[in-house]
Design an enzyme around this catalytic site. Structure first.
Site, PDB file in Angstrom:
ATOM      1  N   ASP A 296      -2.131  -1.491  -4.027  1.00 42.38           N
ATOM      2  CA  ASP A 296      -2.516  -0.127  -4.378  1.00 42.38           C
ATOM      3  C   ASP A 296      -1.238   0.691  -4.395  1.00 42.38           C
ATOM      4  O   ASP A 296      -0.749   1.083  -3.343  1.00 42.38           O
ATOM      5  CB  ASP A 296      -3.514   0.412  -3.361  1.00 42.38           C
ATOM      6  CG  ASP A 296      -3.894   1.860  -3.643  1.00 42.38           C
ATOM      7  OD1 ASP A 296      -3.432   2.403  -4.677  1.00 42.38           O
ATOM      8  OD2 ASP A 296      -4.629   2.443  -2.840  1.00 42.38           O
TER       9      ASP A 296
ATOM     10  N   HIS B  80     -12.145   1.457  -4.766  1.00 40.98           N
ATOM     11  CA  HIS B  80     -11.303   0.638  -5.653  1.00 40.98           C
ATOM     12  C   HIS B  80     -12.053  -0.634  -6.058  1.00 40.98           C
ATOM     13  O   HIS B  80     -12.798  -1.206  -5.256  1.00 40.98           O
ATOM     14  CB  HIS B  80     -10.015   0.210  -4.945  1.00 40.98           C
ATOM     15  CG  HIS B  80      -9.085   1.335  -4.610  1.00 40.98           C
ATOM     16  ND1 HIS B  80      -7.913   1.561  -5.289  1.00 40.98           N
ATOM     17  CD2 HIS B  80      -9.159   2.296  -3.655  1.00 40.98           C
ATOM     18  CE1 HIS B  80      -7.297   2.604  -4.763  1.00 40.98           C
ATOM     19  NE2 HIS B  80      -8.033   3.073  -3.773  1.00 40.98           N
TER      20      HIS B  80
ATOM     21  N   ASN C 215      -0.959   3.530  -5.937  1.00 42.50           N
ATOM     22  CA  ASN C 215      -1.370   4.942  -5.960  1.00 42.50           C
ATOM     23  C   ASN C 215      -0.716   5.758  -7.059  1.00 42.50           C
ATOM     24  O   ASN C 215      -0.605   6.986  -6.952  1.00 42.50           O
ATOM     25  CB  ASN C 215      -1.142   5.587  -4.584  1.00 42.50           C
ATOM     26  CG  ASN C 215      -2.405   5.530  -3.721  1.00 42.50           C
ATOM     27  OD1 ASN C 215      -3.490   5.817  -4.205  1.00 42.50           O
ATOM     28  ND2 ASN C 215      -2.268   5.175  -2.463  1.00 42.50           N
TER      29      ASN C 215
ATOM     30  N   TYR D  22       0.863  -1.172   0.000  1.00 41.51           N
ATOM     31  CA  TYR D  22       0.000   0.000   0.000  1.00 41.51           C
ATOM     32  C   TYR D  22       0.907   1.233   0.000  1.00 41.51           C
ATOM     33  O   TYR D  22       1.434   1.640   1.040  1.00 41.51           O
ATOM     34  CB  TYR D  22      -0.936  -0.015   1.220  1.00 41.51           C
ATOM     35  CG  TYR D  22      -1.760   1.242   1.349  1.00 41.51           C
ATOM     36  CD1 TYR D  22      -2.481   1.736   0.265  1.00 41.51           C
ATOM     37  CD2 TYR D  22      -1.811   1.945   2.540  1.00 41.51           C
ATOM     38  CE1 TYR D  22      -3.220   2.890   0.372  1.00 41.51           C
ATOM     39  CE2 TYR D  22      -2.560   3.095   2.662  1.00 41.51           C
ATOM     40  CZ  TYR D  22      -3.262   3.561   1.576  1.00 41.51           C
ATOM     41  OH  TYR D  22      -3.987   4.714   1.670  1.00 41.51           O
TER      42      TYR D  22
END
Length: 261
Positions: A149, A252, A151, A107
């Site tokens: 994720d 998501h 990002n 993450y």
DNA sequence: ATGGTGGAAGGTCCA
């Protein structure tokens, strides 16, 4: 032997345990990697997932923020996590399957609003984190799948408008450069794009849109990377866009990758 | 240009 790996930023696993159960029933991946579980490990809702056959769990958690977990039907061997940026936060968890495949679940920090590391410590953290992912990947070996994720939406077709997002955190050139460096340094293949080389592809749609599906202003923030020896076994990657429309959804969608190992 | 929504908190912080 087929192996399916799913990655999903769940945005609170306690609030959305029911959605995770639905995903496990309907998509039944062999391995599910969750991000933003937002719970300490001792409050992770493991029981309903175990009841569906997902008995193995490798999880790390912070109270209220971050949090990553790997669920599996087959046993997992926990691997040490890497403390990226030395902050002690729960942004990486890793485990090894019985066949010796490493699963890494990330993450990456979102990075705040201002894409300038000199005035925004969150953006600096994000860039530093991804830079450390490059160093980490360079020193790693063996069959592995890295998901999460991240990002960052690296490509022009990974965002609804390349031009309008060039100065928006997640798609700035400095982030895309860091992303590509981390990917290449680890010898990772971007399995999703390799199997779908052309066309818009998103995994995240903002909560703030009046009608997320109608406006369709998405970004591809969730990724599946495979090491060079694993990448050729990738057969299909699917974004379960429908899950973005479930009741009280995460922002998501799950991404499922199928490998023929 | 701005603000829009959602989660964990029970302050605001974060996304």
């Amino acid at each position: 032997m087929a192996l399916t790996v799913c990655t999903w930023n769940i945005n609170s696993v306690r609030l959305r345990a029911g959605l995770v159960e639905r995903l496990l029933r309907e998509a039944a991946p062999d391995i599910l990697c969750l991000q933003e579980t937002k719970t300490p490990v001792d409050k992770f809702p493991a029981e309903p997932f175990a009841a569906l056959g997902y008995h193995a769990l490798a999880a790390r958690g912070d109270k209220g923020y971050n949090g990553v977990a790997i669920l599996s039907r087959a046993p997992l061997e926990p691997l040490p996590h890497v403390d990226f940026c030395g902050k002690g936060d729960a942004r990486h968890v890793a485990a090894r399957t019985g066949s010796g495949l490493e699963i890494h679940n990330f993450y990456v920090p979102a990075g705040g609003d201002e894409p300038d590391r000199n005035i925004n410590a969150k953006f600096a953290h994000k860039l530093d984190f991804v830079a450390e992912m490059a160093d980490w990947g360079r020193g790693r070996a063996g069959p592995a799948i890295a998901v999460g994720d991240l990002n960052i939406a690296p490509g022009e077709d990974d965002v609804w408008s390349h031009r309008e997002l060039l100065k928006v955190v997640s798609h700035t050139p400095v982030e895309v450069e860091a992303f590509e460096k981390a990917r290449a340094a680890g010898g990772w293949a971007d399995v999703t794009r390799d199997l779908t080389p052309e066309g818009k592809l998103y995994t995240w749609w903002s909560y703030r849109a009046k009608d997320w599906a109608l406006s369709d202003r998405g970004r591809r923030l969730d990724h599946v990377w495979a090491s060079a020896d694993v990448a050729p076994t990738a057969r299909r990657v699917t974004v379960l866009k429908g899950a973005r429309g479930w009741d009280k959804p995460s922002d998501h969608a799950p991404v499922i990758a199928e490998f023929d190992l």
